[in-house]
Design a protein around this motif. Structure first.
Motif, mmCIF file in Angstrom:
data_model
loop_
_atom_site.group_PDB
_atom_site.id
_atom_site.type_symbol
_atom_site.label_atom_id
_atom_site.label_comp_id
_atom_site.label_asym_id
_atom_site.label_seq_id
_atom_site.Cartn_x
_atom_site.Cartn_y
_atom_site.Cartn_z
ATOM 1 N N ASP A 191 0.827 -1.208 0.000
ATOM 2 C CA ASP A 191 0.000 0.000 0.000
ATOM 3 C C ASP A 191 0.861 1.259 0.000
ATOM 4 O O ASP A 191 0.531 2.237 -0.668
ATOM 5 N N ALA A 192 1.955 1.259 0.755
ATOM 6 C CA ALA A 192 2.815 2.444 0.847
ATOM 7 C C ALA A 192 3.614 2.655 -0.433
ATOM 8 O O ALA A 192 3.906 3.788 -0.804
ATOM 9 N N LYS A 193 3.983 1.590 -1.106
ATOM 10 C CA LYS A 193 4.708 1.625 -2.380
ATOM 11 C C LYS A 193 5.930 2.541 -2.347
ATOM 12 O O LYS A 193 6.078 3.431 -3.160
ATOM 13 N N LYS A 194 6.811 2.309 -1.378
ATOM 14 C CA LYS A 194 8.059 3.068 -1.318
ATOM 15 C C LYS A 194 9.121 2.307 -2.095
ATOM 16 O O LYS A 194 9.339 1.124 -1.864
ATOM 17 N N TYR A 195 9.757 3.005 -2.999
ATOM 18 C CA TYR A 195 10.799 2.412 -3.819
ATOM 19 C C TYR A 195 12.125 3.083 -3.496
ATOM 20 O O TYR A 195 12.166 4.272 -3.171
ATOM 21 N N PHE A 196 13.199 2.353 -3.596
ATOM 22 C CA PHE A 196 14.526 2.897 -3.347
ATOM 23 C C PHE A 196 15.543 2.086 -4.129
ATOM 24 O O PHE A 196 15.229 1.027 -4.666
ATOM 25 N N SER A 197 16.751 2.607 -4.151
ATOM 26 C CA SER A 197 17.860 1.906 -4.786
ATOM 27 C C SER A 197 19.090 2.085 -3.906
ATOM 28 O O SER A 197 19.469 3.208 -3.588
ATOM 29 N N VAL A 198 19.676 0.983 -3.488
ATOM 30 C CA VAL A 198 20.922 1.022 -2.735
ATOM 31 C C VAL A 198 22.030 0.853 -3.759
ATOM 32 O O VAL A 198 22.222 -0.229 -4.303
ATOM 33 N N SER A 199 22.739 1.932 -4.023
ATOM 34 C CA SER A 199 23.706 1.949 -5.111
ATOM 35 C C SER A 199 25.090 1.502 -4.653
ATOM 36 O O SER A 199 25.572 1.910 -3.591
ATOM 37 N N ALA A 200 25.731 0.686 -5.470
ATOM 38 C CA ALA A 200 27.098 0.235 -5.176
ATOM 39 C C ALA A 200 28.078 1.398 -5.271
ATOM 40 O O ALA A 200 29.053 1.462 -4.521
ATOM 41 N N SER A 201 27.816 2.335 -6.180
ATOM 42 C CA SER A 201 28.725 3.475 -6.327
ATOM 43 C C SER A 201 28.627 4.437 -5.145
ATOM 44 O O SER A 201 29.558 5.200 -4.888
ATOM 45 N N ASP A 202 27.515 4.406 -4.402
ATOM 46 C CA ASP A 202 27.383 5.230 -3.202
ATOM 47 C C ASP A 202 28.004 4.558 -1.978
ATOM 48 O O ASP A 202 28.353 5.228 -1.010
ATOM 49 N N ALA A 203 28.123 3.253 -1.984
ATOM 50 C CA ALA A 203 28.707 2.530 -0.853
ATOM 51 C C ALA A 203 30.214 2.793 -0.821
ATOM 52 O O ALA A 203 30.848 3.014 -1.848
ATOM 53 N N ARG A 204 30.775 2.761 0.379
ATOM 54 C CA ARG A 204 32.217 2.971 0.541
ATOM 55 C C ARG A 204 32.803 1.882 1.421
ATOM 56 O O ARG A 204 32.274 1.575 2.488
ATOM 57 N N LEU A 205 33.902 1.324 0.948
ATOM 58 C CA LEU A 205 34.657 0.353 1.720
ATOM 59 C C LEU A 205 35.806 1.104 2.370
ATOM 60 O O LEU A 205 36.692 1.608 1.686
ATOM 61 N N GLN A 206 35.766 1.213 3.696
ATOM 62 C CA GLN A 206 36.816 1.917 4.428
ATOM 63 C C GLN A 206 37.945 0.943 4.700
ATOM 64 O O GLN A 206 37.728 -0.160 5.197
ATOM 65 N N LEU A 207 39.172 1.362 4.384
ATOM 66 C CA LEU A 207 40.352 0.516 4.541
ATOM 67 C C LEU A 207 41.098 0.848 5.823
ATOM 68 O O LEU A 207 40.887 1.916 6.411
ATOM 69 N N ASP A 208 41.978 -0.054 6.240
ATOM 70 C CA ASP A 208 42.715 0.151 7.478
ATOM 71 C C ASP A 208 43.727 1.290 7.388
ATOM 72 O O ASP A 208 44.201 1.785 8.398
ATOM 73 N N ASN A 209 44.046 1.764 6.188
ATOM 74 C CA ASN A 209 44.969 2.890 6.041
ATOM 75 C C ASN A 209 44.237 4.235 6.001
ATOM 76 O O ASN A 209 44.836 5.265 5.744
ATOM 77 N N GLY A 210 42.910 4.227 6.234
ATOM 78 C CA GLY A 210 42.142 5.462 6.316
ATOM 79 C C GLY A 210 41.470 5.905 5.027
ATOM 80 O O GLY A 210 40.692 6.853 5.036
ATOM 81 N N THR A 211 41.747 5.252 3.921
ATOM 82 C CA THR A 211 41.108 5.623 2.657
ATOM 83 C C THR A 211 39.804 4.862 2.476
ATOM 84 O O THR A 211 39.561 3.844 3.116
ATOM 85 N N SER A 212 38.977 5.379 1.573
ATOM 86 C CA SER A 212 37.706 4.724 1.246
ATOM 87 C C SER A 212 37.666 4.429 -0.242
ATOM 88 O O SER A 212 38.141 5.225 -1.056
ATOM 89 N N VAL A 213 37.060 3.291 -0.587
ATOM 90 C CA VAL A 213 36.995 2.835 -1.971
ATOM 91 C C VAL A 213 35.528 2.666 -2.355
ATOM 92 O O VAL A 213 34.779 2.002 -1.634
ATOM 93 N N PRO A 214 35.084 3.253 -3.494
ATOM 94 C CA PRO A 214 33.697 3.033 -3.933
ATOM 95 C C PRO A 214 33.543 1.650 -4.557
ATOM 96 O O PRO A 214 34.512 1.053 -5.020
ATOM 97 N N GLY A 215 32.325 1.172 -4.578
ATOM 98 C CA GLY A 215 32.042 -0.135 -5.156
ATOM 99 C C GLY A 215 31.505 -0.025 -6.559
ATOM 100 O O GLY A 215 31.129 1.044 -7.030
ATOM 101 N N THR A 216 31.462 -1.167 -7.239
ATOM 102 C CA THR A 216 30.845 -1.259 -8.554
ATOM 103 C C THR A 216 29.868 -2.421 -8.523
ATOM 104 O O THR A 216 30.100 -3.431 -7.868
ATOM 105 N N LYS A 217 28.756 -2.264 -9.228
ATOM 106 C CA LYS A 217 27.754 -3.326 -9.285
ATOM 107 C C LYS A 217 28.203 -4.353 -10.308
ATOM 108 O O LYS A 217 28.458 -4.021 -11.459
#
Length: 182
Positions: free
Chosen positions: A110-136
């Motif tokens: 009934d609510a019909k909420k749609y969303f997209s969890v994007s791989a390019s928005d996700a970030r993998l944080q590394l132990d050296n302090g940098t972050s890496v974006p993902g790819t689908k």
């Protein structure tokens, strides 16, 4: 003449078969074990195949994240593995982390909420302090209401770095899950 030869062949064939079947029993003692046992040998191979790339498994804790202002998205990390990458001389060039996700839309029909969890928005944080974006890689990160979809994301990790957190973003919210090599 042919009838006599064929009768003789049939009789001799019958005698041979009766003699081979009739004396097939062996001497058995009363206290002998007559149980038939079946044994199996299971051989487990290591993670590294011969001449194959070295792979690692990761533990994700917690393995689920609830996203969105209305908490409509549930992301579960089903599996996380990486493959060590090398150049032609065998020098490490980093690794490729593959994350298998199960994404559930918790909103009602009934609510019909749609969303997209994007791989390019996700970030993998590394132990050296940098972050890496993902790819689908494949799958869908856009589930229908009251449904789930699977997605496969990949992250390129530079040499001499290890992942520490995986950050998901949706609708102004951010949730982090810890990721550790097993």
């Amino acid at each position: 003449m042919i009838k006599k030869i064929s009768k003789l062949a049939l009789i001799s064939l019958g005698v041979i078969s009766l003699s081979s079947c009739g004396n097939s029993s062996k001497d058995k003692s009363d206290d002998a074990d007559t149980t038939i046992t079946k044994s199996e040998t299971i051989i487990k191979h290591g993670a590294k195949a011969e001449n194959g790339p070295e792979t690692f498994n990761y533990t994700v804790s917690p393995d689920t994240a609830v996203l969105g202002k209305a908490k409509e998205a549930l992301v579960k990390v089903v599996e996380a593995t990486s493959v060590k990458l090398q150049d032609a001389e065998g020098k490490s060039t980093g690794s490729e982390l593959t994350v298998k996700l199960l994404i559930t839309n918790k909103s009602t029909l009934d609510a019909k909420k749609y969303f997209s969890v994007s791989a390019s928005d996700a970030r993998l944080q590394l132990d050296n302090g940098t972050s890496v974006p993902g790819t689908k890689e494949n799958g869908s990160a856009e589930p229908e209401p009251e449904a789930s979809t699977e997605a496969l994301w990949k992250f390129q990790i530079p040499a001499d770095a290890n992942p520490s957190k995986l950050n998901f973003f949706l609708d102004g919210t951010r949730v982090s899950v810890g990721i550790m090599k097993e």
